[in-house]
Design a protein around this motif. Structure first.
Motif, mmCIF file in Angstrom:
data_model
loop_
_atom_site.group_PDB
_atom_site.id
_atom_site.type_symbol
_atom_site.label_atom_id
_atom_site.label_comp_id
_atom_site.label_asym_id
_atom_site.label_seq_id
_atom_site.Cartn_x
_atom_site.Cartn_y
_atom_site.Cartn_z
ATOM 1 N N GLY A 99 0.710 -1.169 0.291
ATOM 2 C CA GLY A 99 0.170 -0.032 0.286
ATOM 3 C C GLY A 99 0.798 1.322 -0.228
ATOM 4 N N LEU A 100 1.743 1.143 -0.314
ATOM 5 C CA LEU A 100 2.794 2.209 -0.486
ATOM 6 C C LEU A 100 2.770 3.007 -1.803
ATOM 7 N N LYS A 101 3.123 4.397 -1.457
ATOM 8 C CA LYS A 101 2.819 5.049 -2.960
ATOM 9 C C LYS A 101 4.547 5.125 -3.957
ATOM 10 N N PRO A 102 4.297 5.153 -5.262
ATOM 11 C CA PRO A 102 5.912 5.551 -5.268
ATOM 12 C C PRO A 102 6.339 7.076 -4.470
ATOM 13 N N GLY A 103 8.445 6.406 -4.724
ATOM 14 C CA GLY A 103 9.075 7.336 -3.954
ATOM 15 C C GLY A 103 9.917 8.280 -4.101
ATOM 16 N N ASP A 104 9.891 7.724 -5.759
ATOM 17 C CA ASP A 104 10.777 9.119 -6.262
ATOM 18 C C ASP A 104 9.972 9.339 -7.091
ATOM 19 N N PRO A 570 24.836 24.189 7.415
ATOM 20 C CA PRO A 570 24.428 24.880 8.142
ATOM 21 C C PRO A 570 23.025 25.238 6.400
ATOM 22 N N THR A 571 21.786 25.591 7.144
ATOM 23 C CA THR A 571 20.795 25.677 6.730
ATOM 24 C C THR A 571 20.695 26.333 4.967
ATOM 25 N N THR A 572 20.156 25.490 4.499
ATOM 26 C CA THR A 572 20.449 26.187 3.149
ATOM 27 C C THR A 572 18.694 26.190 3.043
ATOM 28 N N THR A 573 18.120 27.255 1.854
ATOM 29 C CA THR A 573 17.398 27.341 2.085
ATOM 30 C C THR A 573 16.642 26.083 0.888
ATOM 31 N N PRO A 574 15.801 24.696 2.037
ATOM 32 C CA PRO A 574 15.408 24.089 0.891
ATOM 33 C C PRO A 574 14.236 23.652 -0.445
ATOM 34 N N LYS A 575 15.203 23.435 -1.491
ATOM 35 C CA LYS A 575 13.901 23.865 -2.153
ATOM 36 C C LYS A 575 12.662 22.320 -2.861
ATOM 37 N N PRO A 576 11.873 22.323 -1.826
ATOM 38 C CA PRO A 576 11.270 20.876 -2.414
ATOM 39 C C PRO A 576 10.565 20.368 -3.524
ATOM 40 N N LYS A 577 10.871 19.062 -3.276
ATOM 41 C CA LYS A 577 10.600 18.240 -5.045
ATOM 42 C C LYS A 577 9.412 18.033 -4.728
ATOM 43 N N SER A 578 8.305 18.330 -5.549
ATOM 44 C CA SER A 578 7.011 17.633 -5.832
ATOM 45 C C SER A 578 7.404 15.853 -5.769
ATOM 46 N N GLN A 579 6.003 15.924 -5.047
ATOM 47 C CA GLN A 579 6.153 14.324 -5.008
ATOM 48 C C GLN A 579 4.737 13.882 -5.461
#
Ligand SMILES: [Zn+2]
Length: 579
Positions: A99-104, A570-579
């Motif tokens: 029941g998982l969804k694709p992860g990449d 050190p944290t850089t601005t994260p660029k979220p990848k759409s899931q």
């Protein structure tokens, strides 16, 4: 398999747990006086029928998956073979059924580019040394093993000056430089395995007996390449490497996978290999030097490298295939913080098969790492049915190319599904021992991060204690995929059953583990055994699930300890990848 494990399990002493198979809940802690008499060893586990697994983490389901993934049909799960296609297709199907969804992104599969280099006419390849006292010939397999690691079709090394560079370590923070004052450009560097702390037994050098990254073969080749050497040969010894010579042969003969140069920039060696200790002694003697004395001198601060009166010539040809392999990724989206992820990982790949072997030719890799994949699926199935669902996302990754040098995970961390500063932790499973129930969990990542507290609590809930890595000299922390997360700052948990067996204690555990390392690790004998007692490994999986569940429902991130080997950048601005 040798009957040893069975004997250990049958030699029942005091057992804490009467249950076999299912162990969803741990028994309550009891005062020592109330410990019941030892129950008999449980009857062999009957694996669940395919497609009939349950949400709970059970011995029956685990056995079913382990038996499947380590079966002969998967041909030893070598990347680039039919065994790979069978393995990744099966894992993807399992993820889907669970029941998982694709992860990449929209895909179950992350394609990992690789270049595969196969030595042609391997047994005809030799190292020829022209030395002060005459010529000497070193034969493939018996004396040495050699490869090109970067897809060169031809390697021609002619009269390359041989240099002894101690452990081949440049460690400024330790004020240690085995290449001091040495120009090795175009030369052949001979180095020792492990590091000066191990060699000298001096607790003040490096980490004493505990292996550091400087002791790993990967580091030796990286450093020799940075120094501009043409070739690097590591002198094997079983204590320093943590495994015998035939493991070197099995791992380094046949096709050698690597990430393509564009993924792994920097200088490269023309040739990389290993020498046996006996071969090194012979080579040094021909050059009028004493290997054993030089080896000792490398343990002492202030060691100076030296050129030997010897030159190396070797010529070999390679078959080069530009190809790819596959990481398999399945995802459970978090209910309230889906952009943050807890990662569980285990490598699916193993060594394939070897037609030149007499008898059994398939490296089934049941322990290494059928156990990790079966465990990954069991934990994924438990999370998929968890109510309420986890608040953060939980990502399950079956990595490829671990055996060839942690390349599937190395590729993943530079092409992650979740930015690494949103990746809470990696919980990695590799070669979970199946020795029966144990009183302890060995935490190989111990001392590095606040995840120590999480696993300690989970172990306590099972009435088990925590021990640090029992064999830090073998450097297991650096030998599986969690390393690539750690290097880029993601805290990691890498643990498994300890050796303090409920039936037989530590002596029995050490004996059984030594037997595995000597007789089955990276050999065709690493096979599924119907007589296995799964009680301990099921408890391990329950503990790992509990750690991930806590992490998934928290808002905080685990932290590296101040004196850890790694830190979050050190944290850089994260660029979220759409899931
Ligand atoms: Zn492994």
């Amino acid at each position: 398999m040798p009957p040893l494990l069975r004997r250990v399990a049958l030699a029942s002493a005091v057992a804490l747990f009467a249950a076999c198979g299912k162990q969803e809940s741990a028994p309550p802690p009891q005062p020592a006086a109330a410990v019941p008499a030892a129950p008999p060893k449980p009857a062999p586990v009957v694996p669940s029928a395919e497609g009939k697994t349950t949400p709970a983490i059970t011995a029956e389901d685990f056995a079913s998956r382990l038996q499947k993934i380590s079966g002969d049909a998967f041909e030893g799960r070598k990347p680039g073979t039919i065994g790979e296609r069978m393995s990744t297709a099966w894992i993807k199907d399992q993820f889907e059924q669970i029941g998982l969804k694709p992860g990449d992104g929209a895909s179950w599969i992350q394609t990992v580019p690789m270049v595969e280099t196969t030595l042609l006419d391997a047994d005809g390849v030799s190292l020829d040394v022209a030395a002060k006292d005459g010529a000497e010939h070193f034969a493939y397999r018996t004396d040495m093993i050699i490869n090109a690691l970067d897809g060169r079709p031809a390697v021609d090394i002619e009269n390359s000056q041989i240099v002894f560079a101690g452990y081949g370590v440049v460690a400024p923070e330790q004020s240690w430089n085995d290449y001091a004052g040495l120009d090795v450009r175009g030369k052949t560097v001979v180095v020792l395995v492990n590091d000066p702390g191990f060699g000298s037994g001096d607790a003040t050098l490096f980490k004493g007996r505990a292996l550091t990254y400087y002791g790993r073969w990967t580091y030796k080749y990286e450093e020799a390449a940075r120094q501009g050497a043409a070739a690097c040969l590591i002198v094997h010894d079983t204590a320093g490497a943590g495994y015998p010579w035939d493991v070197v042969i099995n791992s380094w003969s046949g096709p050698q996978p690597a990430l393509p140069p564009r993924e792994d920039p920097g200088r490269r060696l023309k040739a990389a290999g290993w020498l046996t200790t006996a071969a090194a002694q012979r080579l040094f003697a021909k050059a009028g030097a004493n290997f054993d004395e030089l080896r000792k001198s490398a343990d002492v601060r202030g060691f100076t490298p030296s050129s030997l009166d010897a030159k190396l010539t070797t010529h070999f040809r390679n078959k080069v295939d530009n190809t790819s392999s596959e990481n398999v990724l399945g995802l459970i989206r978090g209910s309230t913080r889906p952009d943050e992820a807890v990662v569980y990982s285990a490598h699916w790949d193993h060594l394939g098969k070897d037609a030149s072997l007499k008898g059994d030719q398939i490296y089934n890799g049941a322990i290494d790492n059928g156990t990790g994949i079966a465990g990954l699926l069991e934990i994924a199935e438990a999370f998929a049915h968890q109510q309420p669902p986890p608040q953060r996302s939980v990502l399950f990754i079956a990595f490829t190319l671990e055996e060839g040098g942690l390349m599937g995970s190395r590729y993943y961390v530079t092409h992650p599904s979740f930015p690494l500063d949103k990746t809470v932790a990696d919980i990695n499973m590799d070669a979970l021992p199946i020795l029966g129930p144990t009183k302890d969990i060995a935490v190989i990542s111990w001392g590095q991060s606040s995840l120590d507290d999480y696993i300690k609590d989970a172990a306590a809930a099972e009435n088990r204690t925590i021990v640090p890595d029992e064999t830090p000299e073998k450097g297991f922390f650096f030998r599986s995929d969690q390393l690539n997360f750690a290097r880029l700052g993601v805290p990691v948990l890498y643990a498994r059953s300890g050796l303090n067996l409920v039936d037989g204690g530590e002596d029995a555990g050490r004996t059984a583990y030594a037997d595995y390392t000597a007789n089955r690790y990276h050999k065709p004998a690493d096979e599924y055994d119907p007589a296995w007692d799964f009680r301990g490994v099921i408890q391990d999986l329950e503990a790992f699930r509990a750690v991930g569940q806590k992490l998934a429902d928290e808002t905080t991130f685990p932290e590296w300890k101040p004196d850890a080997d790694f830190h979050r950048p050190p944290t850089t601005t994260p660029k979220p990848k759409s899931q």
